[in-house]
Design an enzyme around this catalytic site. Structure first.
Site, PDB file in Angstrom:
ATOM      1  N   ASP A   1       0.817  -1.216   0.000  1.00  0.00           N
ATOM      2  CA  ASP A   1       0.000   0.000   0.000  1.00  0.00           C
ATOM      3  C   ASP A   1       0.852   1.268   0.000  1.00  0.00           C
ATOM      4  O   ASP A   1       0.692   2.137  -0.857  1.00  0.00           O
ATOM      5  CB  ASP A   1      -0.909   0.040   1.239  1.00  0.00           C
ATOM      6  CG  ASP A   1      -2.176  -0.792   1.063  1.00  0.00           C
ATOM      7  OD1 ASP A   1      -2.397  -1.314  -0.054  1.00  0.00           O
ATOM      8  OD2 ASP A   1      -2.923  -0.941   2.040  1.00  0.00           O
TER       9      ASP A   1
ATOM     10  N   ARG B   1      -0.321   5.362  17.335  1.00  0.00           N
ATOM     11  CA  ARG B   1      -0.663   6.488  16.441  1.00  0.00           C
ATOM     12  C   ARG B   1      -0.255   7.825  17.034  1.00  0.00           C
ATOM     13  O   ARG B   1       0.004   8.788  16.299  1.00  0.00           O
ATOM     14  CB  ARG B   1      -2.154   6.478  16.138  1.00  0.00           C
ATOM     15  CG  ARG B   1      -2.689   5.380  15.222  1.00  0.00           C
ATOM     16  CD  ARG B   1      -1.693   4.583  14.533  1.00  0.00           C
ATOM     17  NE  ARG B   1      -2.277   3.680  13.527  1.00  0.00           N
ATOM     18  CZ  ARG B   1      -1.549   2.906  12.738  1.00  0.00           C
ATOM     19  NH1 ARG B   1      -0.228   2.891  12.820  1.00  0.00           N
ATOM     20  NH2 ARG B   1      -2.127   2.121  11.850  1.00  0.00           N
TER      21      ARG B   1
ATOM     22  N   ASP C   1      -7.868   4.867  12.309  1.00  0.00           N
ATOM     23  CA  ASP C   1      -6.522   5.417  12.206  1.00  0.00           C
ATOM     24  C   ASP C   1      -6.456   6.683  11.369  1.00  0.00           C
ATOM     25  O   ASP C   1      -5.656   7.573  11.634  1.00  0.00           O
ATOM     26  CB  ASP C   1      -5.571   4.340  11.683  1.00  0.00           C
ATOM     27  CG  ASP C   1      -5.339   3.271  12.742  1.00  0.00           C
ATOM     28  OD1 ASP C   1      -5.397   3.604  13.933  1.00  0.00           O
ATOM     29  OD2 ASP C   1      -5.113   2.109  12.374  1.00  0.00           O
TER      30      ASP C   1
ATOM     31  N   SER D   1      -4.787  -8.529   7.659  1.00  0.00           N
ATOM     32  CA  SER D   1      -3.914  -7.361   7.719  1.00  0.00           C
ATOM     33  C   SER D   1      -3.538  -7.140   9.180  1.00  0.00           C
ATOM     34  O   SER D   1      -4.274  -7.520  10.088  1.00  0.00           O
ATOM     35  CB  SER D   1      -4.627  -6.133   7.160  1.00  0.00           C
ATOM     36  OG  SER D   1      -5.660  -5.729   8.041  1.00  0.00           O
TER      37      SER D   1
END
Lengths: 418, 418, 418, 418
Positions: free
Chosen positions: C32, C113, C142, C193
């Protein structure tokens, strides 16, 4: 059933005759504690030292009280000025926590009991007293506060609660006083009893005890103007806050104790902070009180609005939970419970930004914040204005709504209807 | 930066031209929604049905509004009387929950938005409207409320928010109105905008937008006497509650809607319930409003005190958490979120015993509860009295204190000091 | 309905082509973000700088990632080691707050994050990047975390979210990659994922998406032993805490990052901290994840028990409210919301006494505290023992009960029964 | 200091010799209550009726107990089967409230005390007993529970707590037993004491009293397999819930009491629900207990996950506050406090939709939910999937983020930094 009139000692912290030589009495100069001063000497065969603490009560002449104590046989009589200590260490927190127990009680008595206990334990040590006596009844909160705080601060200390113990009624007390040469005020007495310090004055007793009756405010109030007699013209005052604490009144710097005293004076003229509440005592009873706390009402109203404008929605919501918990803890004789320390750090952290100037209108019993300025205000004119050209991006709104509403919409359409 | 003037549709629930034939417009008769009535017909090439709902707003003549809508091309114009539905299903909960958002806002607009959405969805179905249009801006709470509630109640419905979309300012709107023959009031307009229903009237705009300025109450207020002009004599009223709901005023039975209307009238004479608040919108902005809700203030004050006297200390403490959550949810467009249903069952269960008679003194902006009677009062005179012979066993007190204080004492003496 | 495939920019913080020259890409080296690296250069006609941050993810070879970025045209590629910063500033708070979102999620991704955003904003400034790009989808938490934190820390920064914007599916991405010479792993890929850092590894996708199906743990788990393959013998470890923070493992001092790494290793052997949760995303969706956080489970279990033994009943009760609020805030992208700062001061104040040694038994998926020692323990053997001669005064009990029960008894007998 | 050995009666609800003729004794058949049976007859010169209640304790032979009571002079001996009543009226609420006191205690004893008190008051009335005697010590929670509940349900009843009163130690009790022909078990006794009902078994005493020592589980456990001896193969079970209540096990219908019994059996084989906790007693002490509650662990784990998937984020967050409050209230002898009724209505309302099927894996001490099905699941595959074509509108995300983050961004940039 156990007979109330013959008191039985069961608690470990209750003083036992013969086990000690000197008692410190929390002495107000009134009939109850004057009778105690004699009674303890007789009943426990010990020396008594009288301690009178100034936390801003207006009605006491402490020098006369000292003299009276000595006359009644006190080994020593001590006057202690705790006004600034009380304001700076305790009332500052009450302001930052928007002190409010059950809808408007600013916690004057519960906060006063902390500082009195702290001073008493210190003086007891200095004067070698093994026991501290207080004048509270067996049905109220204050016995819990004094005995809890005293034995927390020094577990070696014991306590005496003569009113709980002696089984005397009003007439028997008066007889005892006469017999022992204790002066009695001859004035026809009103049926109310009071507790007073700079943060407020509480009246109880008489018809106040019956919630179905209107309290006779013109008889009860000691500080305040009846609201009907308050001035017909409003007065505006400005209070400056720094980190949650009032530092200036009308642009002049004062100590916190001074600001409170001044607000009491101005506020009582306008009949502000007269308050009736049927509160839940921590010993399981309800009791109605009539409160006078003009300064507290003015300062807390001002603080609350300033705090709100510098705080986010999330902060304002959780602060109300924290403040409610704080008030319940302070009321419940838990000042030294560690939770209060944690709540205080939370409250202080939020108050770091509670700085600015608040304008308050005082009129006929109301203290209303009418203007606010703060460098940390989260009110953003560019965002909030209704004018067309501004910083707010209206294009984001519909997307916000779609996502914001997702669970409500889903739940409403998936779940069973009642 | 994105240009606000060119509105872009992103949300799934926004109506797209060509995809529908008929739109229901929430129509107030004012300039904004009158312009909309025309604009939607033109812009979306669709029929418009105007819906005006009566939830007790005092300023509207609904028959005239209906006529105006038809004149402006509405396919149909509907008047819907929701006053009793509003009072019985929504305001009754507000009273039982002591509705208070951020220190005194009784939630009139947020509650009004629920009933309006509910009626609108019902009418949309009846008249085959695929879209509902509202007159709210892109910066406020009401767009969130309308679009959330409408798409929750019927996910197939789409919405139009012309003010967010059309990019017209005041002058452009007036020009548009003139061009389309929409009547404009020629009176010099004050800068305020209002939202009104039987539970309160909210003013915003003008100098209210600047928290540092005093709001000009004599210009702003629409319902209320300025407190300085309120009567110099107090008025006493009696409200009877049954399970948390007011059922009688001064011993006469009325519907809830009637009691609210009467309390609004009596209260506004005394200047009660005038309220200023800088509130946190759910879209992240702060805004200052001036509220007039005399009836709400009287009824909530009365309810709160009655609830307290029939509830225990534990109940009173947790209820304040429940009420705070309830108010935040209602404000935040979450009426149909399942949490509100659970909070309502909690609130209703506690209110089963909130029955009795409350006497309130109305004077110069204050509504003060002065007497309370209830068969379920937990105030127990035999326990609470200061007299000697009573039901309370003072012998238990010292033992209570010893155990009650155990953890505080232990923690204070074991834990590290700061 | 709006067509998802044609993305429309509405938010003010979204970068617009032509308005900037240089973009910082949060680069993981996977497909990605590698496609993004090319796509951003093409689509926005700008330079891209790749930033890869080490917060303890085990699967990455950061030097290879750097090389790959440069090969794909990055103007520069930066490796930043934030392991100690992450552990000391963020994970220490997670331990002290007993981090638990909705019943066991230790908040690894939400905490990661924060530090990533903080480092990214710092690097963006250093390298004159006006825009930061992230690899998150338009459906997850996110994107909210990155865009909120980045624009909070520096409101002048804009963001790009290519996945939300580009409308490519899996096949289109692979085609794009082939066309641009981006290497693709040829291994048959599992459908999962992951997001990984030292505090935990989260797996999503595949059959995990269906709550009615059992997750195939032996395919999904990357860190952990399947519990059935964990050793048949228990292992005991000792963790020393100082003010809420782990400082020693089995009597040896380590940094917090080291202790976490060691606990991950030991714990994963025993299959500890494998966790499945259907969690509520802050964008309104539910999603099921499979978590691996052996170290977090061990350290939080140990901390929680130690905290409890040095805290009072009141502290333990209110701490659970504070911890719940903290977890909801951190999950919801609110690290810089001021409420979190206040919660942190509360949590830190309570943790001042959370010092001592905890023994934990690790066996077949469970980490159970079996012994506790602390100088601040409120467990008092003299009080708690069942033996006859002790410090506890049983005489106080009956009096305590009478008063403690007063309101319950009164309420039960006065109030209406259902 | 007060001498513990000479017990003094102070509470109004303590029975006084001569004031009553008949006492109901809560009789377990063990040494303590057998000695009491004789001692009360002697000490109070009254008749004793023995009451033994079956709430699912596994170790008692109630017919033998009845016989023993009669042999020891009981006027009558009553066996009462309350198993279904206990499960249906009390344990059902524990499941719906995810009963958890201080991190895992399922409240078996506190819940058992409610039903025992309720039955005892009923039987006391039927058999004209004016007094109820219980076997609890003066240091625990259970004296508070029994005396509070009994005097709440019938304020005319008095109580006797012989252990608190008689001042006998272990050896004195044995001597008393021998003297009065009370049979004593000759087996070398372990130092533990237990309280048991169908919801759990609690062990205290011995080395459990020292938190620094590991509890000797193989000596202590009465119900459970040591986890090391649990089967090496996992077992999967299915539980069906209807409105929060388990109704089927592996697709077969049972009463709740039966399901609990079966889960206890299956769970104890796998060593599930063995739990150690240093809990805060409501009388201010900490105590460590070892709990065995396999059925409770299985059912609460299953319920909690099912509740979460049918509830919104808001619901899940506030439910955790409600459940925490509920657990603290039940532990604290407050079942009849009106707050519990309100909490119950809240909990029941949320549980109206907690219907579905839960699959649980049982293995080596863990009961892990591995699959969930419900018609009311808010998990929406169309929204949550990672696939490209779905119902979720990604275009809304950026707008959501901008507005969602507004206050955090503003506050961070306006407020003073620490």
């Amino acid at each position: 059933m156990t007979n109330n009139t013959s008191y039985v000692k069961v608690a470990s912290h209750e003083a036992v005759k013969g086990n000690f030589k000197r008692c410190l009495l929390l002495y107000s100069g009134g009939l109850d504690t004057s009778v105690m001063l004699k009674w303890i000497q007789e009943e426990y065969d010990c020396e008594v030292i009288a301690l009178s603490i100034d936390i801003g009560q207006t009605s006491d002449n402490l020098q006369k009280i000292k003299q009276k104590a000595l006359t009644l046989g006190a080994k020593d009589a001590i006057i202690y000025d705790a006004k600034d200590e009380f304001a700076n260490n305790y009332l500052s927190m009450a302001i930052k926590a928007n002190a409010d127990y059950q809808g408007g009680y600013a916690l004057s008595t519960p906060l006063g009991r902390v500082i009195i206990s702290e001073v008493a334990v210190k003086i007891a040590k200095k004067y070698n007293c093994e026991v501290i006596a207080h004048g509270c009844t067996g049905k109220g909160n204050d016995q819990v506060r004094f005995e809890s705080y005293i034995t927390t601060l020094n577990p070696a200390l014991k306590t005496i609660a003569p009113v709980r113990e002696w089984g005397m009624g009003r007439q028997e007390e008066i007889a005892y006083a006469k017999k022992h040469g204790i002066p009695i005020k001859q004035t026809a007495e009103l049926p109310y009893s009071y507790d007073e310090n700079m943060w407020g004055n509480t009246g109880e007793g008489g018809e106040i005890e019956n919630p179905a009756k209107k309290a006779k405010l013109k008889d009860i109030l000691q500080w305040e103007n009846i609201v009907e007699k308050a001035p017909d013209t409003a007065e505006y005052i400005k209070i400056t806050f720094n980190k949650g604490i009032p530092t200036e009144l009308n642009d002049k710097k004062y100590t916190l104790a001074q600001i409170i005293a001044k607000c009491n004076k101005i506020g009582s003229k306008h009949g502000i902070g007269v308050f009736q509440l049927i509160e839940d005592r921590l010993v399981g009873l309800k009791v109605r009180g009539v409160y006078e706390h003009p300064g507290a009402t003015i300062l807390i109203n001002a603080h609350k609005k300033l705090e709100q404008i510098v705080s986010t929605r999330e902060e304002n919501q959780f602060k109300s939970i924290v403040d409610t918990k704080w008030a319940y803890m302070i009321y419940a004789a838990q000042w030294y419970e560690p939770t209060v320390s944690h709540l205080n750090t939370y409250i202080n952290d939020q108050n770091n930004k509670v700085s600015g100037i608040v304008t308050i209108k005082l009129y006929k019993g109301q203290a209303i914040v009418v203007a606010l300025e703060s460098p940390y205000s989260l009110f953003n004119h560019d965002l909030a204005t209704f004018e067309k050209n501004d910083a707010y991006n209206q294009n984001s709104a519909a997307g916000f709504i779609e996502i914001y509403n997702m669970q409500q919409q889903l739940a409403y359409n998936v779940l069973p209807k009642k």
